[in-house]
Design a protein around this motif. Structure first.
Motif, PDB file in Angstrom:
ATOM      1  N   GLU A 119       5.197  12.423  -5.789  1.00 55.67           N
ATOM      2  CA  GLU A 119       4.894  13.269  -4.619  1.00 55.67           C
ATOM      3  C   GLU A 119       4.079  12.499  -3.583  1.00 55.67           C
ATOM      4  OE1 GLU A 119       3.116  17.178  -4.811  1.00 55.67           O
ATOM      5  OE2 GLU A 119       4.229  17.590  -6.659  1.00 55.67           O
ATOM      6  N   LEU A 120       3.118  11.731  -4.088  1.00 61.67           N
ATOM      7  CA  LEU A 120       2.267  10.949  -3.187  1.00 61.67           C
ATOM      8  C   LEU A 120       3.107   9.931  -2.411  1.00 61.67           C
ATOM      9  CD1 LEU A 120      -0.620  10.376  -2.250  1.00 61.67           C
ATOM     10  CD2 LEU A 120      -0.912   8.856  -4.221  1.00 61.67           C
ATOM     11  N   GLY A 163       0.790  -1.230   0.000  1.00 62.77           N
ATOM     12  CA  GLY A 163       0.000   0.000   0.000  1.00 62.77           C
ATOM     13  C   GLY A 163       0.822   1.280   0.000  1.00 62.77           C
ATOM     14  N   ARG A 164       2.037   1.229   0.504  1.00 62.30           N
ATOM     15  CA  ARG A 164       2.903   2.419   0.495  1.00 62.30           C
ATOM     16  C   ARG A 164       4.055   2.270  -0.499  1.00 62.30           C
ATOM     17  NH1 ARG A 164       1.331   2.901   6.154  1.00 62.30           N
ATOM     18  NH2 ARG A 164       0.482   4.998   6.469  1.00 62.30           N
ATOM     19  N   SER A 165       3.935   1.293  -1.415  1.00 58.73           N
ATOM     20  CA  SER A 165       5.022   1.102  -2.391  1.00 58.73           C
ATOM     21  C   SER A 165       4.943   2.163  -3.485  1.00 58.73           C
ATOM     22  CB  SER A 165       4.908  -0.291  -3.017  1.00 58.73           C
ATOM     23  OG  SER A 165       3.725  -0.378  -3.806  1.00 58.73           O
ATOM     24  N   ARG A 166       6.084   2.423  -4.138  1.00 61.75           N
ATOM     25  CA  ARG A 166       6.106   3.395  -5.222  1.00 61.75           C
ATOM     26  C   ARG A 166       5.167   2.976  -6.350  1.00 61.75           C
ATOM     27  NH1 ARG A 166       5.174   5.781  -8.633  1.00 61.75           N
ATOM     28  NH2 ARG A 166       6.239   7.324  -9.928  1.00 61.75           N
ATOM     29  N   PHE A 220       2.446   1.178  -6.275  1.00 61.35           N
ATOM     30  CA  PHE A 220       1.023   1.277  -5.953  1.00 61.35           C
ATOM     31  C   PHE A 220       0.514   2.707  -6.150  1.00 61.35           C
ATOM     32  CE2 PHE A 220      -2.621   1.378  -2.846  1.00 61.35           C
ATOM     33  CZ  PHE A 220      -3.431   0.485  -3.541  1.00 61.35           C
ATOM     34  N   MET A 221       1.440   3.675  -6.053  1.00 62.42           N
ATOM     35  CA  MET A 221       1.031   5.081  -6.245  1.00 62.42           C
ATOM     36  C   MET A 221       0.488   5.309  -7.657  1.00 62.42           C
ATOM     37  SD  MET A 221       1.575   6.274  -3.274  1.00 62.42           S
ATOM     38  CE  MET A 221       1.716   4.762  -2.313  1.00 62.42           C
ATOM     39  N   GLU A 222       0.928   4.465  -8.604  1.00 62.85           N
ATOM     40  CA  GLU A 222       0.437   4.582  -9.981  1.00 62.85           C
ATOM     41  C   GLU A 222      -1.074   4.321 -10.030  1.00 62.85           C
ATOM     42  OE1 GLU A 222       2.196   5.567 -12.563  1.00 62.85           O
ATOM     43  OE2 GLU A 222       4.036   5.708 -11.365  1.00 62.85           O
TER      44      GLU A 222
END
Lengths: 491, 491
Positions: A329-330, A302-305, A307-309
């Motif tokens: 940024e997220l 959930g906090r992986s780079r 997953f931000m996609e």
């Protein structure tokens, strides 16, 4: 009676007891989510009545008799686990005198209110007599439960993490510690600039985002529901595993990551086979394994780079332009490392430092090396050493967690064990699932859910946590995978 | 052991059992309002486990022993009621053999599904074997429970309306019947023209109206909550008495009057003294008394001409211009008399005719004058006689109510008893409260609530329904007050 008959009779006894425990769990859920204000006193009586009935069923000598007639060698792993857990629960129940059990229940029920008041008023002294009494009761309990050559603390730890001992656990966390402090010192110097959030963070929007997150992590809505509560939690069993979250209008991430965390717990419960319903084997292996399921979904995924996609456009859809312009940024925001007083708000680095501090204090308390009177001093001294700042008030220090008030000593270290297990599991899962990062980036988590279901969830409490971890990882779990993951992400 | 000690020990036993019953009630509420789809099977096991534990506590010989040691003459009315009800529950429990109790529970659990399917598919024949089995089981149960010179039906009726016998009840309803048929014949000829409704009847608006209605009828929100369910119901106890309603987008009155009805039930429960919590005396006098509280709020007050003065502007506020221009028009609409097949949708005149029909059939069934095979024919014949039209399909006839499927014979007449009690109570209340109509017109129902609290609610189950009604009304209740009220309103 033959062995098979004895086993079936044992199961019948255990399943009825388990149905009553499930009922008690539903009442607790209701208490935190639905119950009107005036219902509290009656609810306490209902829960106490159920606890009494369950206790009387757990001490029933018929359990011992039936276990004695069962030829365990003829049972499969699930059957063996049922007999093992039946014996374990029965032994724990009969070893504690009824009077002590009553005192523990009463003290626990009262202590939470006293703790809450002391915390609100920042008065450690008002809580100390209660805590002293609880520590003394737990020492008596541990004395009843402990193995002949075992320690008091191990007897308590065994309630939450069966099969784990404090010595190897202390070594494990001791090896993790320098990795955390090194990363901490590096990171707090190069602080990330956080842009102010904007956007529509109304309750409705946050809950919509929470539902999307639960769905993307394959939460089974037919066997659960999402509600609000003061402290997020999950509760229930395979076919009815409910989660809660909370809404802070200024910070949508609290609601979002609480949801993902609880979905991890709920997925574990939902992943059992129906055949195991209401049996001890259908329980969970340990609190550490449970926490590994929630922390992995929350952090490693959930906090992986990647997953931000998936997450960034979803948040834009739900909240409108919320002030964060890109997945990068997220990623920086949801992984910001910052020294703080409060464990539950801590980032992945500080979190385990919080836990280690509590674990060390608990060990000292139950080894007789530390008195309750000296506990606050010891806390504050260690906090300054580990976190580089002084505790400013008791609610930011000794009084911050509820656990000790109701006697949950031996619980804290399972949080870090969960992180260590999550580190191991995420690593081996990545090795075994090809292209996992690309899947996470697209929010396609089906294969991950299947892998966790197959390797962890379906096994329930058939194997102990150490057995299960060794089966899945092919080795005794250690801190290296977690340390490596943290180094890759933050280093 | 002295008498006082025996009484206290008895209370301790009863209170714990009652706490378990309350727990079971919360589970049932959850099942109808909150439980996710897949949770049904586990919930059935939880409820069955609790029922088993409660049954084993009810048959405990300690109850008989303790009752025997109590000097009842030294007890006040509340104490006497506790001993009376302890004996009654114990006797009912031990008289029914465990096997029969098990068969009844199993049959009841299965029958509801079979009934629902038969109703959906309009196939009486598919339900008849189930109904036959249930009638046979209830005959066996009644045989165990009945008094030496009593009838089978009275033994069943006693479960819902203790102290009431079928003979005086049949006479009472028989005297009410001609009033109803006379009014019916007069009214269905001068049909009211109903203007089509318009306005915003969204769920949110209907629930807002429901909350306003609950509040105006002095529902205690600190000891309850309002939710949605397929069939409206109330459940709970003094400190946590919850209600549900339902929303039909085309007809806001269903939601509104369901709410008022359930508030009547809930107010009754909320009106007990805390000292009575979890005691048998703190229960309710009978289903008839319970129903009197809901029907009076719904009909005598909620559908009165004067209440329209409060209701009409409230509805305009909540729903906007909803097509009804005056309190008079509103009064006509909520009191429209129309012949229909369905009891639960019936107006105040037809409702009791529906009940009398079922009561007569139940009497015949348990007197051996009617077989289950002939039941549909008997229903349809009587319906045409009483309602002037032929039943067009089983779901509008024999299959419309769930009650018989789970063996609730003797329940229906308590609905009409409730109406008769409501008639008496509303009359005497009006005599005792000066200017009641003016209060209702302003939505100031505080004095009415106080009167009901003082005269009915606080007494719980200390007195039987006949005793209570005589205490309040100063005479044996009869049909005249209800008949007079209906004549005044509709005649």
């Amino acid at each position: 009676m033959n062995s098979e008959q004895a086993y079936q009779n044992l199961l019948t006894h255990l399943k009825l007891t388990n149905a009553l425990s499930q009922a008690s769990g539903v009442l607790s859920w209701d208490q935190e989510t639905m119950m009107p204000r005036d219902g509290a006193a009656a609810r306490a009586e209902q829960s106490a009545a159920l606890a009494l009935v369950i206790h009387s069923r757990n001490i029933d000598p018929v359990i011992d008799e039936l276990c004695g007639e069962i030829d365990e060698s003829a049972l499969d792993d699930t059957g063996k686990a049922n007999v093992r857990e039946a014996r374990r629960t029965h032994q724990r129940a009969i070893r504690i005198p009824a009077e002590l059990a009553g005192e523990l229940a009463r003290a626990g029920a009262l202590a939470q209110g006293i703790w809450a008041k002391a915390r609100r008023e920042e008065k450690v002294a008002d809580f100390l007599p209660t805590l002293k009494n609880m520590v003394s009761l737990k020492q008596q309990e541990a004395q009843c439960l402990k193995e002949e050559d075992g320690s008091l603390y191990d007897a308590l730890l065994d309630e939450y993490e069966p099969g784990m001992k404090s010595e190897p656990l202390a070594k494990l966390l001791g090896r993790l510690r320098p990795h955390l402090t090194a990363l901490r010192e590096k990171l707090i110097t190069d602080n990330v600039e956080i842009k102010p959030l904007k956007g529509n963070f109304e309750e409705g929007a946050q809950m919509e985002m929470a539902r999307r997150l639960a769905s993307v992590f394959n939460y089974n809505w037919n066997a659960g529901r999402l509600d609000l509560s003061v402290h997020p939690f999950s509760s229930g069993y395979r076919s009815d595993s409910r989660i809660t979250t909370r809404v802070d209008r200024g910070n949508p991430f609290d609601c979002m990551y609480s949801t993902v965390h609880e979905v991890g717990h709920a997925n574990y419960e939902q992943g059992r086979e129906p055949e195991m319903d209401r049996t001890p084997a259908g329980g969970y292996a340990s609190m550490g394994i449970h926490e590994s399921q929630s922390r992995m979904l929350e952090n490693q995924i959930g906090r992986s780079r990647v997953f931000m996609e998936w997450l960034h456009p979803q948040m834009k859809e739900v909240f409108g332009d919320f002030g964060i312009d890109s997945p990068d940024e997220l990623f920086a925001i949801v992984n910001k490392v910052e020294t703080g007083f409060i464990r539950t708000e801590a980032d992945e680095i500080h979190y385990n430092l919080h836990v280690v501090l509590r674990f060390e204090l608990e060990l000292a308390l139950f080894a007789g090396d530390l008195s309750v009177d000296d506990l606050e001093g010891a806390w504050n001294e260690r906090f300054e050493r580990d976190f580089g700042m002084a505790v400013d008030k008791p609610s930011n220090g000794l009084l911050q967690d509820v656990h000790w008030s109701f006697g949950a000593f031996g619980y804290f270290p399972t949080y870090s064990l969960g992180n260590i297990y999550a580190g191991e599991l995420f690593k081996i899962m990545g090795d075994q699932i090809g292209g996992m990062e690309a899947m996470i980036a697209k929010g396609e988590l089906g294969e991950i859910s299947s892998w966790l279901g197959e390797n962890i969830h379906r096994h329930g409490n058939v194997y102990s946590a150490p057995q299960l971890m060794e089966m899945v990882c092919g080795k005794v779990p250690d801190e290296k995978a977690l340390a490596g993951y943290l180094q890759d992400k933050f280093g």
